[in-house]
Design a protein around this motif. Structure first.
Motif, PDB file in Angstrom:
ATOM      1  N   CYS A  70       0.856  -1.179   0.000  1.00  0.00           N
ATOM      2  CA  CYS A  70       0.000   0.000   0.000  1.00  0.00           C
ATOM      3  C   CYS A  70       0.894   1.231   0.000  1.00  0.00           C
ATOM      4  CB  CYS A  70      -0.873   0.010   1.244  1.00  0.00           C
ATOM      5  SG  CYS A  70      -1.810  -1.505   1.490  1.00  0.00           S
ATOM      6  N   HIS A  71       0.734   2.084  -0.994  1.00  0.00           N
ATOM      7  CA  HIS A  71       1.606   3.243  -1.155  1.00  0.00           C
ATOM      8  C   HIS A  71       0.810   4.539  -1.028  1.00  0.00           C
ATOM      9  CE1 HIS A  71       4.796   0.611  -2.561  1.00  0.00           C
ATOM     10  NE2 HIS A  71       3.888   0.032  -3.324  1.00  0.00           N
ATOM     11  N   LEU A  72       1.346   5.470  -0.264  1.00  0.00           N
ATOM     12  CA  LEU A  72       0.724   6.779  -0.072  1.00  0.00           C
ATOM     13  C   LEU A  72       1.610   7.866  -0.662  1.00  0.00           C
ATOM     14  CD1 LEU A  72      -0.265   6.109   3.608  1.00  0.00           C
ATOM     15  CD2 LEU A  72      -1.882   6.493   1.743  1.00  0.00           C
ATOM     16  N   TYR A  73       0.980   8.707  -1.467  1.00  0.00           N
ATOM     17  CA  TYR A  73       1.673   9.810  -2.111  1.00  0.00           C
ATOM     18  C   TYR A  73       0.775  11.041  -2.072  1.00  0.00           C
ATOM     19  CZ  TYR A  73       3.940   5.826  -4.453  1.00  0.00           C
ATOM     20  OH  TYR A  73       4.569   4.653  -4.734  1.00  0.00           O
ATOM     21  N   ARG A  74       1.371  12.185  -2.219  1.00  0.00           N
ATOM     22  CA  ARG A  74       0.664  13.444  -2.438  1.00  0.00           C
ATOM     23  C   ARG A  74      -0.401  13.764  -1.385  1.00  0.00           C
ATOM     24  NH1 ARG A  74       3.899  16.409  -4.150  1.00  0.00           N
ATOM     25  NH2 ARG A  74       4.271  16.750  -6.309  1.00  0.00           N
TER      26      ARG A  74
END
Length: 141
Positions: A70-74
């Motif tokens: 799970c990747h979180l960006y911006r």
């Protein structure tokens, strides 16, 4: 204060999101253009989460899941709306999405120099892992 509404962003939101990031996001990315965000939304229509209040965009986060991580960006909140729970609400929505998809760990991209954001990430339960470094290679399109 009116209620915060969180929803998935779609193709009609792309210009507003890119304009918003110029004001609310720290730093820029090679993917911060209409084509890059359009590809994201086309590939994963639920990944771009938008927070709105009174119909105005006040926050964003990209909550991408590749089937393994799970990747979180911006994660970005409009400067005049910070410290009002918007970032936490966006992260909670992202984590709900990840749990529904079977995700087991959130991985956030946070600039080292963005020290103003570090307390918000820590408050949400995230911590840096000093044993890892991000290695990148720009790919020519």
């Amino acid at each position: 204060m009116t209620e915060l509404h969180i929803r998935a962003g779609g193709p009609a939101d792309l210009d507003a999101v890119l304009t918003f990031w110029k004001v609310a996001a720290e730093g820029t990315s090679i993917s911060d253009d209409s084509d890059g965000v359009a590809r994201l939304v086309a590939r994963d229509p639920e990944a771009l989460l938008l927070a709105e209040r009174d119909g105005e965009l006040v926050g964003t986060v990209i909550a991408g899941f590749d089937g393994w991580r799970c990747h979180l960006y911006r994660l970005a909140v409009r400067p005049d709306q910070r410290r009002r729970g918007i970032g936490g609400a966006l992260l909670a929505a992202a984590e709900e999405r990840f749990a529904a998809l079977g995700g087991r760990r959130g991985d956030a991209m946070v600039l080292d120099r963005n020290i103003a954001a570090h307390p918000a990430w820590r408050a949400a339960g995230y911590a840096p892992e000093p044993q890892w470094s991000r290695w990148v290679k720009p790919l020519d399109a």
